[in-house]
Structure formats: structure tokens, C-alpha cells
Design a protein around this motif. Structure first.
Motif, PDB file in Angstrom:
ATOM      1  N   ASN A  41       0.671  -1.788   0.377  1.00 31.36           N
ATOM      2  CA  ASN A  41      -0.588   0.212  -0.130  1.00 31.36           C
ATOM      3  C   ASN A  41       0.838   1.465   0.100  1.00 31.36           C
ATOM      4  O   ASN A  41       0.000   2.758  -0.359  1.00 31.36           O
ATOM      5  N   SER A  42       2.089   1.106   0.354  1.00 37.90           N
ATOM      6  CA  SER A  42       3.657   2.038   1.004  1.00 37.90           C
ATOM      7  C   SER A  42       3.411   3.059  -0.634  1.00 37.90           C
ATOM      8  O   SER A  42       4.241   2.230  -1.625  1.00 37.90           O
ATOM      9  N   LEU A  43       3.846   4.359  -1.019  1.00 35.74           N
ATOM     10  CA  LEU A  43       4.597   4.896  -1.753  1.00 35.74           C
ATOM     11  C   LEU A  43       5.850   4.390  -1.622  1.00 35.74           C
ATOM     12  O   LEU A  43       6.934   3.548  -2.019  1.00 35.74           O
ATOM     13  N   SER A  44       5.962   4.249  -0.198  1.00 32.50           N
ATOM     14  CA  SER A  44       7.720   4.632   0.303  1.00 32.50           C
ATOM     15  C   SER A  44       8.112   3.879   2.199  1.00 32.50           C
ATOM     16  O   SER A  44       6.475   4.419   2.247  1.00 32.50           O
ATOM     17  N   TRP A  45       8.915   4.115   2.251  1.00 32.56           N
ATOM     18  CA  TRP A  45       9.005   4.525   3.619  1.00 32.56           C
ATOM     19  C   TRP A  45      10.498   4.377   3.957  1.00 32.56           C
ATOM     20  O   TRP A  45      11.421   4.222   3.228  1.00 32.56           O
ATOM     21  N   VAL A  46      11.110   4.826   5.194  1.00 37.15           N
ATOM     22  CA  VAL A  46      12.137   5.044   5.722  1.00 37.15           C
ATOM     23  C   VAL A  46      12.607   4.403   7.508  1.00 37.15           C
ATOM     24  O   VAL A  46      11.958   5.169   8.278  1.00 37.15           O
ATOM     25  N   VAL A  60       5.169   6.566   3.835  1.00 35.10           N
ATOM     26  CA  VAL A  60       5.125   7.500   3.197  1.00 35.10           C
ATOM     27  C   VAL A  60       3.752   6.592   2.098  1.00 35.10           C
ATOM     28  O   VAL A  60       3.413   5.714   1.747  1.00 35.10           O
ATOM     29  N   ALA A  61       2.403   7.646   2.338  1.00 38.89           N
ATOM     30  CA  ALA A  61       1.081   7.174   1.447  1.00 38.89           C
ATOM     31  C   ALA A  61       0.982   7.323   0.489  1.00 38.89           C
ATOM     32  O   ALA A  61       1.781   9.205   0.448  1.00 38.89           O
ATOM     33  N   TRP A  62       0.025   7.373  -0.147  1.00 37.86           N
ATOM     34  CA  TRP A  62      -0.275   8.281  -1.778  1.00 37.86           C
ATOM     35  C   TRP A  62      -1.184   8.540  -1.955  1.00 37.86           C
ATOM     36  O   TRP A  62      -2.258   6.911  -1.799  1.00 37.86           O
ATOM     37  N   ASP A  63      -1.980   9.026  -2.778  1.00 36.01           N
ATOM     38  CA  ASP A  63      -3.013   8.887  -3.350  1.00 36.01           C
ATOM     39  C   ASP A  63      -3.191   8.161  -5.290  1.00 36.01           C
ATOM     40  O   ASP A  63      -4.141   7.786  -6.420  1.00 36.01           O
ATOM     41  N   GLY A  64      -2.214   7.699  -5.318  1.00 34.97           N
ATOM     42  CA  GLY A  64      -1.903   7.495  -6.599  1.00 34.97           C
ATOM     43  C   GLY A  64      -1.841   8.400  -7.689  1.00 34.97           C
ATOM     44  O   GLY A  64      -1.455   8.273  -8.915  1.00 34.97           O
ATOM     45  N   ALA A  68       1.510  13.008  -1.563  1.00 37.89           N
ATOM     46  CA  ALA A  68       1.714  12.455  -0.595  1.00 37.89           C
ATOM     47  C   ALA A  68       1.986  12.296   0.808  1.00 37.89           C
ATOM     48  O   ALA A  68       0.789  13.523   0.588  1.00 37.89           O
ATOM     49  N   PHE A  69       1.385  11.324   1.718  1.00 38.23           N
ATOM     50  CA  PHE A  69       0.868  11.757   3.496  1.00 38.23           C
ATOM     51  C   PHE A  69       2.397  11.202   4.131  1.00 38.23           C
ATOM     52  O   PHE A  69       2.384  10.045   4.047  1.00 38.23           O
ATOM     53  N   LEU A  70       2.493  11.651   4.779  1.00 39.66           N
ATOM     54  CA  LEU A  70       3.389  10.951   5.739  1.00 39.66           C
ATOM     55  C   LEU A  70       3.066  10.242   7.010  1.00 39.66           C
ATOM     56  O   LEU A  70       1.822  11.192   7.529  1.00 39.66           O
ATOM     57  N   LEU A  71       2.735   9.274   7.229  1.00 33.58           N
ATOM     58  CA  LEU A  71       2.329   8.929   8.791  1.00 33.58           C
ATOM     59  C   LEU A  71       3.403   7.725   9.361  1.00 33.58           C
ATOM     60  O   LEU A  71       4.764   7.254   9.227  1.00 33.58           O
ATOM     61  N   ASP A  72       2.879   7.532  10.637  1.00 29.28           N
ATOM     62  CA  ASP A  72       3.308   6.735  11.289  1.00 29.28           C
ATOM     63  C   ASP A  72       4.876   7.296  11.984  1.00 29.28           C
ATOM     64  O   ASP A  72       6.259   6.518  12.477  1.00 29.28           O
ATOM     65  N   GLY A 100       7.486  11.981  -8.902  1.00 29.95           N
ATOM     66  CA  GLY A 100       6.851  12.745  -8.858  1.00 29.95           C
ATOM     67  C   GLY A 100       5.849  13.775  -8.389  1.00 29.95           C
ATOM     68  O   GLY A 100       4.930  14.270  -8.830  1.00 29.95           O
ATOM     69  N   CYS A 101       5.297  12.760  -6.676  1.00 31.71           N
ATOM     70  CA  CYS A 101       4.399  13.683  -6.459  1.00 31.71           C
ATOM     71  C   CYS A 101       5.121  15.562  -6.464  1.00 31.71           C
ATOM     72  O   CYS A 101       6.320  15.315  -5.617  1.00 31.71           O
TER      73      CYS A 101
END
Length: 131
Positions: A41-46, A60-64, A68-72, A100-101
Motif C-alpha cells: 500500500n505505500s509509496l515508500s518508507w524510511v 509515505v502513503a499516497w493517492d496514486g 503523498a502523506f507522512l504517517l507513523d 513525481g509527487c
């Protein structure tokens, strides 16, 4: 305490991340299937590691598309205030920009606003509905 290293989109240990999340947010929950969820489900994570232990994380979640949205965002209590969180957010920002976000959002409690402003965010009002 050894130096902190960072990894983007690595394999995540569900037990370690669940324990870090619990420690950072002051709760005690079940071990969650983080690795499968992130890869699905996620665009990325670190992740941040020191002395072989997970000490920080941001998702890093996103809408496709372009948002993008930072979570957790979480850092081990004994590593807070040492720049780990800022570096996690910096690397997450680079990852989102690289896909590209054009917008990176974060919702936070008022006590965290100073941290996110230090990371480059502008304060904005946001809404939240508990489901």
C-alpha cells in the motif's frame, strides 16, 4: 550509542516495528503485519537503524497521483531530539519527490507542529474524523 544508518523501502521486521511504534506512541498493541502492508500500500518508507536495532521509521502513503502523506513517524524515545526524525522526514521527502509527487502532507497534533515546521512544512488546518 552508535551512529544511525537509514534504509529506504527495505524489508521491515514486523516485531521490531510494532515494538518501536509502541515505545514511541506510548501504547502496547499486537504485532502488526507492517512489511506486507507497506509493500502492498505505500509509496515508500524510511527506517533508521543503530547498533543493529530499529530506532526510527516513517511511512509515505499516497493517492496514486501527486499527493503523498507522512504517517507513523516514530523515533525510539532514547533517540529523540538527536535529529533522527528530521532525517527520516528529509529522506521520505526525497523519496516522494523522486516519484513525481508535488505535494507532501502531514497531519499532526499541535505539540508536533514545531518539529514538522523545522522539517520544512507549512502549518495548515486539517480535519480528523475518528471512525
Amino acid at each position: 550509542m552508535g551512529p544511525v544508518g537509514y534504509r529506504v523501502r527495505g524489508a521491515v521486521d514486523d516485531v521490531a516495528l510494532s515494538a518501536l511504534h509502541d515505545a514511541a506512541f506510548g501504547g502496547r498493541g499486537p504485532v502488526l503485519p507492517w512489511n506486507a502492508r507497506l509493500h502492498r500500500n505505500s509509496l515508500s518508507w524510511v527506517e533508521a537503524y543503530a547498533d543493529g536495532h530499529l530506532v526510527g521509521f516513517v511511512n509515505v502513503a499516497w493517492d496514486g497521483g501527486t499527493h503523498a502523506f507522512l504517517l507513523d513517524t516514530c523515533v525510539a524515545p532514547d533517540r529523540q531530539g538527536q535529529g533522527v526524525g528530521v532525517e527520516l522526514v528529509r529522506r521520505a521527502t526525497e523519496a516522494a519527490r523522486g516519484t513525481g509527487c508535488t505535494w507532501l502532507h502531514v497531519d499532526c497534533e499541535p505539540r508536533l507542529e514545531t518539529f514538522y515546521v523545522r522539517c520544512g512544512f507549512s502549518p495548515t488546518p486539517a480535519g480528523l474524523l475518528r471512525l
